[in-house]
Design a protein around this motif. Structure first.
Motif, mmCIF file in Angstrom:
data_model
loop_
_atom_site.group_PDB
_atom_site.id
_atom_site.type_symbol
_atom_site.label_atom_id
_atom_site.label_comp_id
_atom_site.label_asym_id
_atom_site.label_seq_id
_atom_site.Cartn_x
_atom_site.Cartn_y
_atom_site.Cartn_z
ATOM 1 N N ALA A 30 3.354 -8.435 5.164
ATOM 2 C CA ALA A 30 3.209 -8.224 3.698
ATOM 3 C C ALA A 30 2.412 -9.565 3.045
ATOM 4 O O ALA A 30 2.874 -10.777 3.044
ATOM 5 C CB ALA A 30 4.540 -8.752 3.056
ATOM 6 N N THR A 31 1.182 -9.583 3.142
ATOM 7 C CA THR A 31 0.178 -10.464 2.802
ATOM 8 C C THR A 31 -0.009 -10.845 1.322
ATOM 9 O O THR A 31 0.485 -9.929 0.619
ATOM 10 C CB THR A 31 -1.336 -9.881 3.358
ATOM 11 N N ALA A 32 -0.812 -11.737 1.169
ATOM 12 C CA ALA A 32 -0.865 -11.983 -0.252
ATOM 13 C C ALA A 32 -1.344 -11.033 -1.140
ATOM 14 O O ALA A 32 -1.538 -11.058 -2.423
ATOM 15 C CB ALA A 32 -1.909 -13.187 -0.484
ATOM 16 N N ALA A 33 -2.267 -9.979 -0.461
ATOM 17 C CA ALA A 33 -2.829 -8.855 -1.199
ATOM 18 C C ALA A 33 -1.983 -7.851 -1.413
ATOM 19 O O ALA A 33 -2.273 -6.810 -2.100
ATOM 20 C CB ALA A 33 -4.038 -8.354 -0.500
ATOM 21 N N ALA A 34 -0.673 -7.972 -0.915
ATOM 22 C CA ALA A 34 0.318 -6.752 -0.799
ATOM 23 C C ALA A 34 0.827 -6.705 -2.230
ATOM 24 O O ALA A 34 1.093 -7.675 -2.916
ATOM 25 C CB ALA A 34 1.277 -6.937 0.160
ATOM 26 N N PRO A 35 1.413 -5.510 -2.863
ATOM 27 C CA PRO A 35 2.337 -5.756 -3.910
ATOM 28 C C PRO A 35 3.261 -6.588 -3.857
ATOM 29 O O PRO A 35 4.123 -6.770 -2.908
ATOM 30 C CB PRO A 35 2.706 -4.174 -4.195
ATOM 31 N N ALA A 36 3.478 -7.100 -5.078
ATOM 32 C CA ALA A 36 4.765 -8.330 -5.115
ATOM 33 C C ALA A 36 5.535 -8.073 -6.290
ATOM 34 O O ALA A 36 5.143 -7.841 -7.319
ATOM 35 C CB ALA A 36 3.983 -9.577 -5.209
ATOM 36 N N TYR A 37 6.792 -8.324 -6.173
ATOM 37 C CA TYR A 37 7.810 -8.062 -7.083
ATOM 38 C C TYR A 37 9.056 -8.945 -6.960
ATOM 39 O O TYR A 37 9.176 -9.691 -6.082
ATOM 40 C CB TYR A 37 8.314 -6.574 -6.787
ATOM 41 N N GLN A 38 9.528 -9.358 -8.088
ATOM 42 C CA GLN A 38 10.730 -9.990 -8.136
ATOM 43 C C GLN A 38 11.996 -9.576 -8.045
ATOM 44 O O GLN A 38 12.331 -8.212 -8.487
ATOM 45 C CB GLN A 38 10.723 -11.006 -9.515
ATOM 46 N N VAL A 227 8.222 0.425 -11.249
ATOM 47 C CA VAL A 227 7.788 0.205 -9.949
ATOM 48 C C VAL A 227 7.199 1.434 -9.316
ATOM 49 O O VAL A 227 7.623 2.735 -9.811
ATOM 50 C CB VAL A 227 9.167 -0.193 -8.846
ATOM 51 N N PRO A 228 5.925 1.362 -8.993
ATOM 52 C CA PRO A 228 5.168 2.809 -8.441
ATOM 53 C C PRO A 228 6.034 3.432 -7.358
ATOM 54 O O PRO A 228 6.596 3.008 -6.624
ATOM 55 C CB PRO A 228 4.053 2.417 -7.967
ATOM 56 N N ARG A 229 6.088 4.850 -7.378
ATOM 57 C CA ARG A 229 7.075 5.281 -6.297
ATOM 58 C C ARG A 229 6.858 5.195 -4.808
ATOM 59 O O ARG A 229 7.867 4.705 -4.057
ATOM 60 C CB ARG A 229 6.826 6.898 -6.666
ATOM 61 N N SER A 230 5.511 4.846 -4.346
ATOM 62 C CA SER A 230 5.259 4.614 -3.183
ATOM 63 C C SER A 230 5.944 3.278 -2.681
ATOM 64 O O SER A 230 6.215 2.995 -1.671
ATOM 65 C CB SER A 230 3.662 4.533 -2.952
ATOM 66 N N ASP A 231 5.626 2.326 -3.770
ATOM 67 C CA ASP A 231 6.100 1.181 -3.490
ATOM 68 C C ASP A 231 7.830 0.990 -3.533
ATOM 69 O O ASP A 231 8.476 0.608 -2.236
ATOM 70 C CB ASP A 231 5.831 -0.103 -4.433
#
Length: 290
Positions: A30-38, A227-231
């Motif tokens: 999960a890199t800095a470029a990955a989607p991020a959520y709280q 949240v997008p379905r893929s995430d």
């Protein structure tokens, strides 16, 4: 230099013990470029224990899914729920979103902790002279907070139904309610049955249950419709298969041991129908009685 509450909380959540080395897994990074959520879980324990419980789990899920989940906690459960209502988070672990007005916010159930149904309870110390709800008339009762379903709304509605007048003390979380109960500052506490059992095991305390509700499923893993379905699918897959992976199973075992859970911890799939009992409670109970 004086530290603000917000800065102190941020430091707490970032402490190195929150994500032990044993939580590391071999999985997509999960890199800095990955989607991020709280991710906001209801404050069931004190802040330190809540962070120690959830940070290793979120670290694993982030590594496994490639979607970064950051823990976001308020000072109390009501503060954490406010983050959800203010659209400041996209994933949650809660049972605070099943009232008719909040159902319109677009949150969906995708999982829950595996385990037996839980109950709202009103308890006193085992050695208390109080043996019935009627004896609580005029007493002070600890409730974790105004948003709590099992440790406020459901038991408070029962007291209202019985026309018992009590003094209410909101403590912010269950651990604080238990401390006030056993220190004698309050005469009884409204509690989540599983959290009471865990506390009794951790602290070698004993309760006498004056009343308990019908069963309810434990809190739900939920995602916002933003949240997008893929995430969502990636996060759900990581949570729901965590107990099948040796690395994930180890993290779950450590979390269960931390709180002295009554059995192994796992997350399983769940849907909206699993929380119909909460919806029926809201429909049957006037707001003034909750």
């Amino acid at each position: 230099m004086r530290m603000t509450l917000q800065a102190g909380l941020a430091l707490l959540l970032a402490l190195p013990w929150a994500v032990p080395a044993s939580a590391a897994v071999v999985a997509p990074s999960a890199t800095a470029a990955a989607p991020a959520y709280q991710f906001a879980p209801v404050n069931q324990y004190n802040l330190q224990m809540t962070a120690r419980y959830w940070n290793p789990i979120l670290h694993y899920v982030s590594q496994k899914s490639g979607v970064r989940l950051n823990l976001k906690l308020g000072r109390t459960a009501a503060d954490t729920t406010a983050f959800i209502l203010n659209n400041e988070v996209d994933f949650a672990f809660t049972n605070h979103l099943f009232s008719p007005d909040r159902a319109k916010l677009g949150w969906n159930v995708f999982g829950r902790r595996d385990g037996a149904p839980v109950h709202a309870q009103i308890v006193v110390p085992r050695d208390s002279k109080i043996t019935s709800l009627a004896e609580l008339e005029g007493s002070t009762i600890a409730f974790s907070g105004p948003e709590a379903m099992l440790s406020y709304k459901i038991p408070h509605a029962e007291l209202q139904r019985r026309e018992l007048r009590v003094n209410i003390t909101f403590t912010g979380n269950m651990d604080s309610a238990f401390v006030q109960l056993f220190s004698g500052r309050v005469q009884a506490a409204a509690v989540h049955s599983e959290l009471a059992a865990e506390y009794a095991e951790r602290e070698r305390k004993a309760f006498h249950v004056l009343w308990r509700s019908p069963p309810f499923n434990d809190l739900a893993l939920m995602a916002s419709s933003r949240v997008p379905r893929s995430d969502l699918e990636a996060v759900a897959d990581a949570f729901l298969n965590m107990h099948r992976d040796p690395a994930g199973s180890k993290v779950l075992a450590q979390a269960a041991a931390l709180v002295h859970a009554s059995g192994p911890l796992a997350f399983v799939a769940a849907g909206e129908a699993d929380y119909d009992d909460y919806r029926r409670f809201h429909q049957a109970t006037p707001a003034a009685a909750r």
